[in-house]
Design a protein around this motif. Structure first.
Motif, PDB file in Angstrom:
ATOM      1  N   ASP A  78      47.940  31.053  -1.576  1.00 54.18           N
ATOM      2  CA  ASP A  78      47.426  32.349  -1.150  1.00 54.18           C
ATOM      3  C   ASP A  78      45.994  32.256  -0.657  1.00 54.18           C
ATOM      4  OD1 ASP A  78      49.766  33.688  -1.678  1.00 54.18           O
ATOM      5  OD2 ASP A  78      49.236  34.083  -3.767  1.00 54.18           O
ATOM      6  N   ALA A  79      45.478  31.055  -0.537  1.00 57.69           N
ATOM      7  CA  ALA A  79      44.101  30.882  -0.079  1.00 57.69           C
ATOM      8  C   ALA A  79      43.948  31.461   1.323  1.00 57.69           C
ATOM      9  CB  ALA A  79      43.739  29.405  -0.073  1.00 57.69           C
ATOM     10  N   PRO A  80      42.778  32.095   1.581  1.00 57.00           N
ATOM     11  CA  PRO A  80      42.568  32.640   2.930  1.00 57.00           C
ATOM     12  C   PRO A  80      42.554  31.524   3.974  1.00 57.00           C
ATOM     13  CG  PRO A  80      40.554  32.760   1.621  1.00 57.00           C
ATOM     14  CD  PRO A  80      41.639  32.337   0.694  1.00 57.00           C
ATOM     15  N   VAL A  81      43.004  31.862   5.154  1.00 55.35           N
ATOM     16  CA  VAL A  81      43.072  30.865   6.225  1.00 55.35           C
ATOM     17  C   VAL A  81      42.253  31.332   7.424  1.00 55.35           C
ATOM     18  CG1 VAL A  81      45.360  30.081   5.538  1.00 55.35           C
ATOM     19  CG2 VAL A  81      45.147  31.915   7.237  1.00 55.35           C
ATOM     20  N   LYS A  82      41.912  30.393   8.265  1.00 61.60           N
ATOM     21  CA  LYS A  82      41.249  30.738   9.520  1.00 61.60           C
ATOM     22  C   LYS A  82      41.961  30.029  10.668  1.00 61.60           C
ATOM     23  CE  LYS A  82      37.743  27.095   9.249  1.00 61.60           C
ATOM     24  NZ  LYS A  82      36.304  26.790   9.261  1.00 61.60           N
ATOM     25  N   ILE A  83      41.807  30.595  11.837  1.00 61.14           N
ATOM     26  CA  ILE A  83      42.386  30.003  13.032  1.00 61.14           C
ATOM     27  C   ILE A  83      41.303  29.173  13.710  1.00 61.14           C
ATOM     28  CG2 ILE A  83      43.447  30.470  15.271  1.00 61.14           C
ATOM     29  CD1 ILE A  83      44.367  33.168  14.077  1.00 61.14           C
ATOM     30  N   VAL A  84      41.557  27.915  13.901  1.00 59.32           N
ATOM     31  CA  VAL A  84      40.592  27.019  14.536  1.00 59.32           C
ATOM     32  C   VAL A  84      41.135  26.596  15.893  1.00 59.32           C
ATOM     33  CG1 VAL A  84      39.363  24.826  14.373  1.00 59.32           C
ATOM     34  CG2 VAL A  84      39.738  26.200  12.318  1.00 59.32           C
TER      35      VAL A  84
ATOM     36  N   ALA B 187      44.466  36.454   9.322  1.00 58.94           N
ATOM     37  CA  ALA B 187      43.525  35.335   9.211  1.00 58.94           C
ATOM     38  C   ALA B 187      42.181  35.899   8.770  1.00 58.94           C
ATOM     39  CB  ALA B 187      43.377  34.611  10.543  1.00 58.94           C
ATOM     40  N   SER B 188      41.399  35.075   8.109  1.00 58.32           N
ATOM     41  CA  SER B 188      40.086  35.534   7.656  1.00 58.32           C
ATOM     42  C   SER B 188      38.977  35.070   8.591  1.00 58.32           C
ATOM     43  CB  SER B 188      39.801  35.032   6.246  1.00 58.32           C
ATOM     44  OG  SER B 188      39.838  33.632   6.227  1.00 58.32           O
ATOM     45  N   GLY B 189      39.349  34.440   9.676  1.00 63.17           N
ATOM     46  CA  GLY B 189      38.345  34.035  10.644  1.00 63.17           C
ATOM     47  C   GLY B 189      38.968  33.352  11.845  1.00 63.17           C
ATOM     48  N   ILE B 190      38.170  33.250  12.893  1.00 65.47           N
ATOM     49  CA  ILE B 190      38.576  32.544  14.113  1.00 65.47           C
ATOM     50  C   ILE B 190      37.422  31.633  14.506  1.00 65.47           C
ATOM     51  CG2 ILE B 190      39.124  32.770  16.570  1.00 65.47           C
ATOM     52  CD1 ILE B 190      40.338  35.518  15.925  1.00 65.47           C
ATOM     53  N   SER B 191      37.723  30.404  14.816  1.00 61.67           N
ATOM     54  CA  SER B 191      36.681  29.460  15.218  1.00 61.67           C
ATOM     55  C   SER B 191      37.026  28.836  16.565  1.00 61.67           C
ATOM     56  CB  SER B 191      36.548  28.337  14.193  1.00 61.67           C
ATOM     57  OG  SER B 191      36.153  28.841  12.946  1.00 61.67           O
ATOM     58  N   PHE B 192      36.034  28.735  17.421  1.00 62.56           N
ATOM     59  CA  PHE B 192      36.151  27.938  18.639  1.00 62.56           C
ATOM     60  C   PHE B 192      35.253  26.719  18.451  1.00 62.56           C
ATOM     61  CE2 PHE B 192      37.125  32.184  20.471  1.00 62.56           C
ATOM     62  CZ  PHE B 192      38.358  31.882  21.042  1.00 62.56           C
ATOM     63  N   ALA B 193      35.831  25.548  18.567  1.00 61.54           N
ATOM     64  CA  ALA B 193      35.073  24.314  18.391  1.00 61.54           C
ATOM     65  C   ALA B 193      35.063  23.523  19.695  1.00 61.54           C
ATOM     66  CB  ALA B 193      35.690  23.472  17.275  1.00 61.54           C
TER      67      ALA B 193
ATOM     68  N   PHE C  22      31.651  28.455  17.836  1.00 61.94           N
ATOM     69  CA  PHE C  22      31.538  29.875  17.524  1.00 61.94           C
ATOM     70  C   PHE C  22      32.499  30.175  16.387  1.00 61.94           C
ATOM     71  CE2 PHE C  22      33.375  34.098  17.789  1.00 61.94           C
ATOM     72  CZ  PHE C  22      32.254  34.905  17.784  1.00 61.94           C
ATOM     73  N   ASN C  23      32.004  30.888  15.383  1.00 61.25           N
ATOM     74  CA  ASN C  23      32.855  31.274  14.255  1.00 61.25           C
ATOM     75  C   ASN C  23      32.775  32.771  14.039  1.00 61.25           C
ATOM     76  OD1 ASN C  23      33.659  28.593  12.745  1.00 61.25           O
ATOM     77  ND2 ASN C  23      31.507  28.403  13.288  1.00 61.25           N
ATOM     78  N   LEU C  24      33.905  33.389  13.936  1.00 62.35           N
ATOM     79  CA  LEU C  24      33.988  34.785  13.496  1.00 62.35           C
ATOM     80  C   LEU C  24      34.480  34.767  12.054  1.00 62.35           C
ATOM     81  CD1 LEU C  24      34.144  37.903  13.937  1.00 62.35           C
ATOM     82  CD2 LEU C  24      36.549  37.520  14.530  1.00 62.35           C
ATOM     83  N   ASP C  25      33.723  35.394  11.166  1.00 62.70           N
ATOM     84  CA  ASP C  25      34.102  35.480   9.753  1.00 62.70           C
ATOM     85  C   ASP C  25      34.255  36.955   9.397  1.00 62.70           C
ATOM     86  OD1 ASP C  25      33.527  32.594   9.271  1.00 62.70           O
ATOM     87  OD2 ASP C  25      31.473  33.237   9.661  1.00 62.70           O
ATOM     88  N   VAL C  26      35.293  37.287   8.693  1.00 59.39           N
ATOM     89  CA  VAL C  26      35.488  38.684   8.320  1.00 59.39           C
ATOM     90  C   VAL C  26      35.553  38.802   6.806  1.00 59.39           C
ATOM     91  CG1 VAL C  26      36.635  39.226  10.475  1.00 59.39           C
ATOM     92  CG2 VAL C  26      38.011  38.549   8.504  1.00 59.39           C
ATOM     93  N   GLY C  27      35.179  39.989   6.321  1.00 58.68           N
ATOM     94  CA  GLY C  27      35.173  40.192   4.885  1.00 58.68           C
ATOM     95  C   GLY C  27      36.560  40.301   4.297  1.00 58.68           C
TER      96      GLY C  27
ATOM     97  N   ILE D  55      34.434  30.132   1.442  1.00 54.81           N
ATOM     98  CA  ILE D  55      34.718  31.315   0.633  1.00 54.81           C
ATOM     99  C   ILE D  55      33.420  31.855   0.022  1.00 54.81           C
ATOM    100  CG2 ILE D  55      35.878  32.117  -1.459  1.00 54.81           C
ATOM    101  CD1 ILE D  55      38.127  30.095  -0.748  1.00 54.81           C
ATOM    102  N   ASP D  56      32.580  30.945  -0.458  1.00 52.42           N
ATOM    103  CA  ASP D  56      31.283  31.361  -1.008  1.00 52.42           C
ATOM    104  C   ASP D  56      30.431  32.026   0.063  1.00 52.42           C
ATOM    105  OD1 ASP D  56      32.112  30.274  -3.383  1.00 52.42           O
ATOM    106  OD2 ASP D  56      30.945  28.431  -3.171  1.00 52.42           O
ATOM    107  N   GLU D  57      30.463  31.470   1.274  1.00 52.88           N
ATOM    108  CA  GLU D  57      29.687  32.019   2.372  1.00 52.88           C
ATOM    109  C   GLU D  57      30.129  33.449   2.690  1.00 52.88           C
ATOM    110  OE1 GLU D  57      27.125  30.839   3.907  1.00 52.88           O
ATOM    111  OE2 GLU D  57      26.978  32.313   5.529  1.00 52.88           O
TER     112      GLU D  57
END
Lengths: 81, 160
Positions: free
Chosen positions: A3-9, B16-22, B140-145, A30-32
């Motif tokens: 259930d860990a949050p994920v991000k799209i890279v 998703a909790s974020g989107i990153s462009f690398a 670029f990173n988008l982070d959401v709460g 997660i801390d950030e």
């Protein structure tokens, strides 16, 4: 599945169609997020206070203009409705 | 001046909790990120923030106008995204513009945010700031709460 949050890279060094991956956040990330949430809350309080201060200043100016003899409409025309 | 779309990403049903462009290509003049965003978490506008080259910290104080009120801010990389308390299927529009993004000078950044909330208060947020980054912008990173809702999108363009 965790259930860990994920991000799209999106790795733009790769060819189209192979760039996107979905990965779990690290503990540092997660801390950030928690730090950012705290900062956001602090910023919201600053914004709300700035708005309240501006409104108080505006109302004070309006009251003084009315005390000088201007109608409310005239005072509003000067300070902006 | 010509916009070149480098990539668009759309959030799927899992959120998703974020989107990153690398590895952003270094062959453009200016960089533009256009996003349409919504979060599944409750609230009118839910916290989000962006990072350039993985940093938010090394920048000067920014100027920020929010719904007509101007303030100086040291956290202007933060903004709000439509949350689940706003009208269904309403997304926040966000556009970030970084001129001369490959230069060795500090990076001025402008950010416009427009969020519709028909039941309560809309959001208009314009910010300018200077990131103290003296190398090319490569990520670029988008982070959401909370969690980005399905159909949220982010597109990265270069201008040449």
């Amino acid at each position: 599945m965790s259930d860990a949050p994920v991000k799209i890279v999106v790795d733009l060094s790769k060819p189209k169609g192979q760039r996107e991956s979905i990965i779990e956040l690290t503990q540092d990330e997660i801390d950030e997020r928690e730090v950012m949430a705290t900062e956001a809350q602090a910023q919201r309080l600053v914004d709300e206070q700035a708005k309240a201060d501006a409104e108080a200043t505006r109302q004070s100016g309006l009251d003084k203009l009315i005390a000088l003899g201007l109608t409310e409409a005239e005072a509003l025309a000067l300070v902006g409705a | 001046m010509a916009y070149q779309l480098i990539e668009t990403v759309e959030v799927g049903s899992g959120g998703a909790s974020g989107i990153s462009f690398a590895s952003i290509p270094q062959d453009g003049l200016d960089l533009v990120i256009v996003m349409s965003l919504r979060q599944t978490n409750s609230g009118d506008f839910v916290n989000a923030g962006f990072r350039l080259n993985a940093t938010t910290r090394t920048k000067t104080t920014a100027f920020r106008v929010t719904n007509g009120d101007s303030v100086s801010s040291t956290t202007s990389y933060l903004f709000g995204i439509n949350g689940s308390s706003t009208e269904a299927n309403t997304f926040t529009f966000s556009r970030i513009f970084i001129p001369n993004y490959t230069s060795s000078q500090e990076k001025p950044v402008t950010h416009d945010v427009f969020g519709e909330n028909t039941t309560r208060t809309n959001q208009i947020n314009m910010q300018s700031q200077r990131f103290n980054i003296t190398s090319g912008i490569t990520s670029f990173n988008l982070d959401v709460g909370g969690t980005l809702a399905q159909y949220s999108t982010a597109s990265l363009y270069t201008i040449s």
